[in-house]
Motif scaffolding. Structure first.
Motif, PDB file in Angstrom:
ATOM      1  N   ASP A 296       0.423  -1.261   0.298  1.00  0.00           N
ATOM      2  CA  ASP A 296       0.076  -0.005   0.102  1.00  0.00           C
ATOM      3  C   ASP A 296       0.596   1.116  -0.191  1.00  0.00           C
ATOM      4  OD1 ASP A 296      -2.595   1.811   0.197  1.00  0.00           O
ATOM      5  OD2 ASP A 296      -1.816   1.702   2.373  1.00  0.00           O
ATOM      6  N   ARG A 297       2.181   0.904   0.378  1.00  0.00           N
ATOM      7  CA  ARG A 297       3.254   2.155   0.937  1.00  0.00           C
ATOM      8  C   ARG A 297       3.475   2.644  -0.519  1.00  0.00           C
ATOM      9  NH1 ARG A 297       3.685  -0.224   5.618  1.00  0.00           N
ATOM     10  NH2 ARG A 297       2.462   0.638   7.381  1.00  0.00           N
ATOM     11  N   LEU A 298       3.873   1.596  -1.132  1.00  0.00           N
ATOM     12  CA  LEU A 298       4.907   1.822  -2.517  1.00  0.00           C
ATOM     13  C   LEU A 298       3.861   2.234  -3.733  1.00  0.00           C
ATOM     14  CD1 LEU A 298       6.855  -1.550  -1.463  1.00  0.00           C
ATOM     15  CD2 LEU A 298       7.942   1.390  -1.660  1.00  0.00           C
ATOM     16  N   LEU A 314      -6.731  -7.196  -3.179  1.00  0.00           N
ATOM     17  CA  LEU A 314      -5.733  -7.034  -1.521  1.00  0.00           C
ATOM     18  C   LEU A 314      -6.477  -6.199  -0.524  1.00  0.00           C
ATOM     19  CD1 LEU A 314      -2.864  -4.555  -4.007  1.00  0.00           C
ATOM     20  CD2 LEU A 314      -2.300  -6.432  -3.000  1.00  0.00           C
ATOM     21  N   LEU A 315      -7.370  -5.643  -1.470  1.00  0.00           N
ATOM     22  CA  LEU A 315      -9.091  -5.117  -0.467  1.00  0.00           C
ATOM     23  C   LEU A 315      -9.361  -6.530   0.621  1.00  0.00           C
ATOM     24  CD1 LEU A 315     -10.319  -2.826   0.661  1.00  0.00           C
ATOM     25  CD2 LEU A 315     -12.237  -3.138  -0.835  1.00  0.00           C
ATOM     26  N   ARG A 316      -9.314  -7.321  -0.210  1.00  0.00           N
ATOM     27  CA  ARG A 316     -10.414  -8.441  -0.129  1.00  0.00           C
ATOM     28  C   ARG A 316      -9.313  -8.891   1.727  1.00  0.00           C
ATOM     29  NH1 ARG A 316     -12.912  -9.538  -4.885  1.00  0.00           N
ATOM     30  NH2 ARG A 316     -11.104 -11.293  -5.282  1.00  0.00           N
ATOM     31  N   ARG A 322      -6.977  -7.908   9.231  1.00  0.00           N
ATOM     32  CA  ARG A 322      -7.150  -7.178   9.969  1.00  0.00           C
ATOM     33  C   ARG A 322      -6.120  -5.715   9.684  1.00  0.00           C
ATOM     34  NH1 ARG A 322     -12.502  -8.271  10.572  1.00  0.00           N
ATOM     35  NH2 ARG A 322     -12.651 -10.382  11.624  1.00  0.00           N
ATOM     36  N   ALA A 323      -6.126  -5.346   8.456  1.00  0.00           N
ATOM     37  CA  ALA A 323      -5.331  -4.639   8.261  1.00  0.00           C
ATOM     38  C   ALA A 323      -5.404  -3.403   8.644  1.00  0.00           C
ATOM     39  CB  ALA A 323      -4.378  -4.162   6.698  1.00  0.00           C
ATOM     40  N   SER A 324      -4.681  -2.012   8.475  1.00  0.00           N
ATOM     41  CA  SER A 324      -4.539  -1.233   9.289  1.00  0.00           C
ATOM     42  C   SER A 324      -5.767  -0.307   8.608  1.00  0.00           C
ATOM     43  CB  SER A 324      -3.402   0.055   9.645  1.00  0.00           C
ATOM     44  OG  SER A 324      -3.115   0.649   7.999  1.00  0.00           O
ATOM     45  N   PRO A 325      -6.807   0.542   9.345  1.00  0.00           N
ATOM     46  CA  PRO A 325      -7.130   1.390   8.816  1.00  0.00           C
ATOM     47  C   PRO A 325      -7.321   2.421   7.227  1.00  0.00           C
ATOM     48  CG  PRO A 325      -7.867   1.370  10.692  1.00  0.00           C
ATOM     49  CD  PRO A 325      -6.648   0.594  11.135  1.00  0.00           C
ATOM     50  N   SER A 326      -6.143   2.641   7.483  1.00  0.00           N
ATOM     51  CA  SER A 326      -5.083   3.477   6.542  1.00  0.00           C
ATOM     52  C   SER A 326      -5.653   3.037   5.661  1.00  0.00           C
ATOM     53  CB  SER A 326      -4.102   4.031   7.102  1.00  0.00           C
ATOM     54  OG  SER A 326      -3.436   2.902   7.262  1.00  0.00           O
ATOM     55  N   CYS A 327      -5.068   1.521   5.268  1.00  0.00           N
ATOM     56  CA  CYS A 327      -4.261   0.881   3.825  1.00  0.00           C
ATOM     57  C   CYS A 327      -6.044   0.282   3.474  1.00  0.00           C
ATOM     58  CB  CYS A 327      -4.134  -0.568   5.210  1.00  0.00           C
ATOM     59  SG  CYS A 327      -3.288  -2.118   3.753  1.00  0.00           S
ATOM     60  N   SER A 329      -8.582   1.698   2.997  1.00  0.00           N
ATOM     61  CA  SER A 329      -8.775   3.145   2.726  1.00  0.00           C
ATOM     62  C   SER A 329      -7.886   3.144   1.674  1.00  0.00           C
ATOM     63  CB  SER A 329      -8.961   4.071   3.878  1.00  0.00           C
ATOM     64  OG  SER A 329      -9.175   5.354   3.358  1.00  0.00           O
ATOM     65  N   ASN A 330      -7.209   3.449   1.827  1.00  0.00           N
ATOM     66  CA  ASN A 330      -6.313   4.050   0.211  1.00  0.00           C
ATOM     67  C   ASN A 330      -6.590   2.328  -0.629  1.00  0.00           C
ATOM     68  OD1 ASN A 330      -4.638   5.179   1.199  1.00  0.00           O
ATOM     69  ND2 ASN A 330      -3.405   4.577   2.004  1.00  0.00           N
ATOM     70  N   PHE A 331      -6.569   1.122  -0.388  1.00  0.00           N
ATOM     71  CA  PHE A 331      -6.677   0.438  -1.527  1.00  0.00           C
ATOM     72  C   PHE A 331      -8.659   0.731  -2.068  1.00  0.00           C
ATOM     73  CE2 PHE A 331      -4.029  -2.613   0.353  1.00  0.00           C
ATOM     74  CZ  PHE A 331      -3.487  -2.459  -0.794  1.00  0.00           C
ATOM     75  N   GLU A 332     -10.123   1.044  -1.201  1.00  0.00           N
ATOM     76  CA  GLU A 332     -11.015   1.541  -1.257  1.00  0.00           C
ATOM     77  C   GLU A 332      -9.872   3.183  -2.138  1.00  0.00           C
ATOM     78  OE1 GLU A 332     -12.796   0.405   2.873  1.00  0.00           O
ATOM     79  OE2 GLU A 332     -12.860   2.112   2.305  1.00  0.00           O
ATOM     80  N   LYS A 333      -9.981   3.848  -2.260  1.00  0.00           N
ATOM     81  CA  LYS A 333      -9.717   4.948  -2.859  1.00  0.00           C
ATOM     82  C   LYS A 333      -9.201   4.795  -4.120  1.00  0.00           C
ATOM     83  CE  LYS A 333      -8.814   8.369   0.626  1.00  0.00           C
ATOM     84  NZ  LYS A 333      -7.441   9.111   1.454  1.00  0.00           N
ATOM     85  N   ARG A 334      -8.170   3.748  -4.332  1.00  0.00           N
ATOM     86  CA  ARG A 334      -7.660   3.751  -5.207  1.00  0.00           C
ATOM     87  C   ARG A 334      -8.329   2.285  -6.644  1.00  0.00           C
ATOM     88  NH1 ARG A 334      -3.261   2.262  -1.991  1.00  0.00           N
ATOM     89  NH2 ARG A 334      -1.413   2.833  -2.507  1.00  0.00           N
TER      90      ARG A 334
END
Length: 630
Positions: A296-298, A314-316, A322-327, A329-334
């Protein structure tokens, strides 16, 4: 793999259990303990090559005749010290990409400099590393992999950095210019002209071009910390984002098995995007979670860099681990950036929460849709006031949002049978799609009908509130016919549907009259100028017959609808008398289409006036008026 041979003497080392002995004919006078292995050696060959060994032997010799030395921290452990000892004795050994990093770090640790002998181990390993290993892709990769075990020593000597920069330089350069990786992967040699060489003779054949993803599989063999550093250096060298994203996709598919867990057997796109590659050692769930958050960061947040199906994978996986909420959220944005490329199967994500309120994760789809709509507004998406209805529906820029509207309507129909799906959540998702994004509301009507069928306990007010989501004027004739006979719909909605269906039919009949007049006028014009032939007359007769049949069918349908409306009017008037309101005007005002009814009557009158001069349609006109009076 390239190698460099050192030493000239035959191997005089023998292993007995956990001990090594040097069989030179002289008794051993020093024992070196490295981990669980002991080396029975001689002092002079060691102290003549290593500053550390010289000091340790001097300190141990003061205490007893046969000294014992312990080297607990030597890089590479006992296996590396075995090679160091052979080098000190001048025994034959080979430097390779697999051992040069260990030997270089061990030589530095033992201070094997030129001060203790010309051509000492530091110089030998540095020469081989710089002139052989770093010039070759495969050897640089193998050397970098060995840095994992002794990363602190390798970083201190800049070996890790040099290997990564060598790999980044080769990956960022067009492989067709210099011949790698074809030559390094065992492919045929090339002549200066570019033709393939066979035993040194040019065959005239040209080598195949190599794609920009040739290094993905090799890079996926690296550990996550080294892979991250490699990607960062590649980005600093200006490698295109889509190439970086492709490598991240390959790396994720290798170590995250959950990405292709939902792969369909007959889905060709899914096999392209999510097919598993040769897997390495399986990662624990915690390691997979760390890998997912690093990806997610890269991974750049940019539209179209990676397939939408891969992002949903990746989102599923992030939800399962139970990844971090920011992770998450970023996949949802993509995904929101390219939601128009998604499929219905992608959206049907199970609800992995502990509450299990609904079967599917409707909240996640709601957030993804909001990201898409926000981006659509930023990029200048059309709005209801930007143009008239015809221009809006036909605008090329509206194609993505129209596709998303159709996708969401299909998703609503799939989740509607869930008895745990609350009405506000269903309404919120359906209402999120702008009105201009739906050319027709047939898909929304289907979803609402399924929801009403699966939730029969809804009150009349809730049913009306739900049905207000759709616009009866945007239902097709087939959908109107179905809705008019749908017992699950509230009475008010049925009346509106009947009214607009009648309006559509009247408009269609008026259009047929106009077409018939145009055809008659064009035939008269053609006959006046060029005359008519028998074939043209027969064709005109057939066309006229088709139009007459079509108009007859429409008149019959209009008659049926008028009877239904008359019956409903009588029923409503009876209800009105009971409640103290008996006028049809109040009822029509209550249902909200009095003005449109007047417009319909005015339109019918205008059409009738236009047809008044034609003898062919006077008779149908009279019939229509009689029906209207009745």
């Amino acid at each position: 793999m390239a190698c460099m041979k050192l030493g000239s003497k035959t191997d005089a080392f023998q292993r007995q259990g956990q001990a090594w002995f040097c069989t030179t004919g002289l008794p051993s006078d020093v024992v070196v303990e490295v981990g669980e292995m002991s080396f029975h050696l001689h002092k002079f060959p060691l102290l003549s090559r290593s500053g550390v060994m010289e000091r340790l032997i001097a300190e141990a010799s003061d205490e007893e005749e046969k000294c014992s030395i312990c080297l607990p921290d030597i890089p590479g452990g006992a296996k590396t010290f075995e090679l160091v000892a052979k080098f000190c004795y001048g025994v034959k050994l080979e430097l390779t990409a697999s051992n040069v990093v260990y030997l270089r770090c061990a030589a530095e640790h033992l201070e094997m400099t030129e001060e203790y002998g010309e051509g000492n181990l530091i110089v030998q390993t540095e020469t081989f590393l710089n002139q052989v290993v770093l010039r070759n892709w495969k050897d640089s990769l193998r050397a970098l992999q060995t840095c994992d075990d002794i990363i602190s020593y390798a970083d201190e000597l800049n070996i890790t950095k040099r290997c990564i920069e060598s790999l980044a330089m080769k990956a960022s350069t067009d492989p067709n210019l210099f011949g790698w990786p074809m030559m390094e992967h065992g492919g045929p040699m090339q002549s200066p002209g570019g033709s393939v060489l066979w035993n040194g003779i040019s065959t005239g054949a040209k080598p195949k071009n190599t794609s920009s993803d040739w290094w993905y599989e090799d890079a996926s063999n690296l550990s996550l910390p080294l892979y991250k550093r490699l990607i960062s250096v590649m980005e600093s060298r200006g490698i295109r984002q889509e190439i970086i994203a492709g490598s991240l996709t390959f790396y994720a598919k290798r170590y995250l098995p959950g990405l292709y867990r939902r792969q369909g057997a007959n889905d060709s796109n899914s096999s392209t995007c999510l097919a598993p590659v040769a897997s390495g050692a399986p990662l624990s769930e915690e390691d997979q979670k760390i890998l997912l958050e690093e990806i997610d960061r890269l991974l750049p947040i940019q539209k179209g860099l990676v397939p939408t199906k891969f992002l949903f994978g990746l989102l599923r996986t992030a939800m399962i681990l139970r990844a971090s909420p920011s992770c998450i959220s970023n996949f949802e944005k993509r995904i929101g950036l390219q939601l128009d490329k998604a499929t219905l199967e992608d959206l049907l994500m199970p609800n992995f929460s502990y509450s299990m309120e609904t079967l599917y994760n409707v909240d996640c789809v709601q957030r993804i849709l909001e990201h898409f709509l926000a981006m659509d507004q930023i990029t200048g998406g059309a709005s209801p006031c930007s143009a008239d209805d015809g221009q809006i529906i036909g605008s090329p820029s509206l194609t993505p949002i129209t596709m998303v509207a159709k996708l969401i309507d299909g998703y609503l129909a799939e989740v509607a049978p869930d008895v745990n799906l609350k009405l506000p959540k269903f309404q919120a998702l359906a209402a999120s799609v702008p009105d201009y994004a739906r050319p027709l509301d047939d898909g929304l009507y289907r979803a609402i009908d399924i929801y009403l069928k699966s939730h029969p306990w809804l009150s009349e007010s809730d049913r009306e509130q739900l049905c207000r989501l759709m616009d009866c004027q945007k239902l097709s004739l087939e959908a109107c016919t179905h809705a008019a006979q749908n017992e699950r719909l509230p009475l008010r909605i049925v009346v509106q549907v009947l009214f607009f269906e009648q309006l559509q039919l009247r408009t269609s009949i008026a259009g047929c009259f106009l077409v018939s007049d145009n055809l008659d006028g064009s035939r008269q014009l053609r006959s006046g100028i060029t005359g008519s032939t028998e074939g043209g007359w027969a064709s005109a007769v057939r066309e006229n017959q088709v139009l007459k049949v079509g108009m007859d069918n429409m008149r019959m349908r209009v008659s049926e609808l008028e009877k239904e409306c008359s019956n409903m009017r009588q029923e409503i008037e009876k209800l009105g008398r009971v409640k103290g309101s008996s006028t049809w005007g109040n009822v029509s005002k209550k249902f909200g289409f009095k003005l449109k009814s007047q417009m319909c009557s005015a339109q019918e009158d205008s059409v009738s006036n236009q047809k008044n001069g034609s003898g062919k349609i006077e008779k149908p006109k009279g019939k229509a008026q009689e029906k209207h009076k009745s």
